[in-house]
Design an enzyme around this catalytic site. Sequence first.
Site, short mmCIF file in Angstrom:
data_model
loop_
_atom_site.label_atom_id
_atom_site.label_comp_id
_atom_site.label_asym_id
_atom_site.label_seq_id
_atom_site.Cartn_x
_atom_site.Cartn_y
_atom_site.Cartn_z
N ASP A 1 -6.39 -6.38 4.57
CA ASP A 1 -5.77 -5.05 4.56
C ASP A 1 -5.83 -4.44 5.96
OD1 ASP A 1 -4.97 -2.46 4.00
OD2 ASP A 1 -6.64 -1.99 2.65
N ASP B 1 -4.81 3.54 -1.93
CA ASP B 1 -5.89 3.88 -1.01
C ASP B 1 -6.46 5.26 -1.31
OD1 ASP B 1 -6.02 1.62 0.85
OD2 ASP B 1 -3.94 2.13 1.27
N HIS C 1 -8.39 0.89 -3.97
CA HIS C 1 -9.30 0.69 -2.84
C HIS C 1 -10.02 2.00 -2.56
CE1 HIS C 1 -9.47 -0.33 1.80
NE2 HIS C 1 -10.67 -0.27 1.25
N HIS D 1 -1.21 -1.37 -4.19
CA HIS D 1 -2.49 -1.05 -3.56
C HIS D 1 -2.57 0.47 -3.35
CE1 HIS D 1 -5.98 -2.04 -1.00
NE2 HIS D 1 -5.57 -1.07 -0.20
N MET E 1 -11.28 -5.84 5.73
CA MET E 1 -10.45 -4.89 6.47
C MET E 1 -10.13 -5.48 7.83
SD MET E 1 -9.85 -2.37 4.50
CE MET E 1 -8.90 -1.47 5.72
N MET F 1 -9.16 8.02 -0.35
CA MET F 1 -10.02 8.41 0.79
C MET F 1 -10.56 9.82 0.57
SD MET F 1 -7.73 7.09 3.97
CE MET F 1 -6.73 5.59 3.87
N MET G 1 -12.21 4.21 -0.57
CA MET G 1 -12.86 4.45 0.73
C MET G 1 -13.57 5.79 0.63
SD MET G 1 -9.74 3.03 3.04
CE MET G 1 -8.64 3.14 1.64
N SER H 1 0.85 -1.20 0.00
CA SER H 1 0.00 0.00 0.00
C SER H 1 0.88 1.23 0.00
CB SER H 1 -0.90 0.02 1.24
OG SER H 1 -1.39 1.33 1.42
#
Length: 231
Positions: free
Chosen positions: A192, A54, A85, A52, A157, A56, A87, A27
């Site tokens: 994760d 992330d 991913h 990966h 998660m 957000m 979020m 990540s």
Amino acid sequence: MSEIENNKINGEKMEDKKTDKIIVAPSILSADFANLERDIKTVAKAGAEWVHIDVMDGHFVPNITIGVPVVKSIRQITDLTLDVHLMIENPEKYVDAFADAGSDIITVHYEATKDKTEDVLRQIKKSGCLAGLSIKPKTGVDEIKQYIGLADLILVMTVEPGFGGQKFMQDCADKLPEIKALQKEGQYLEVDGGINAETSKYCTKRGANALVAGSYVFKSDNIEEAISSLR
Ligand code: DX5
Ligand code: ZN
């Protein structure tokens, strides 16, 4: 061409590749954002299969990170599979943009899609990406049972999403066998949060075949060793 793009052409090969090894997905949340290209090339050389990413939005989780332009730039500098991913709330508004930016896998949260989960998974597949569905620690397997067959990847998660460097929650990994039992061969089961050489074993023993690790990989003195210790 990334591993997944390549495998789309050789459908049969993809099944083999998917099941016979544990994927490591560093990540980049824990990478040096001023040296992203260097850090991504380092993990690629060290044997990582996926990157990966992330995303957000400051609403679904209390943090803001990466957006579409950064994914697009990362696509220019690596052939690794981009495991994005999301979020974020209302992910359906952004799925197509993340797909166009060069994502290979797009994972949305069940908690952010609820009554539209099936539509969003179909939208991701239509965009040409593999479709992932993630659950936060407090969400039970029962809530997503009906979608497991539709998703190419389930992301469990093992911390509350939002930040890197948190402690692994073992009870979250205890959901893995039940999910694995409902998955078809070739589907991914990813974990994760708080993944290191020890917690990764707890997860792979219970059926995980894709491991996200941020701080464990990027804060390590020997990234190659860190990645191989996860498998
Ligand atoms: C947290 C993110 C993770 C995070 C993991 O919300 O989804 O991908 O980067 O970081 P570590 O491996 O440090 O727990
Ligand atoms: Zn993540």
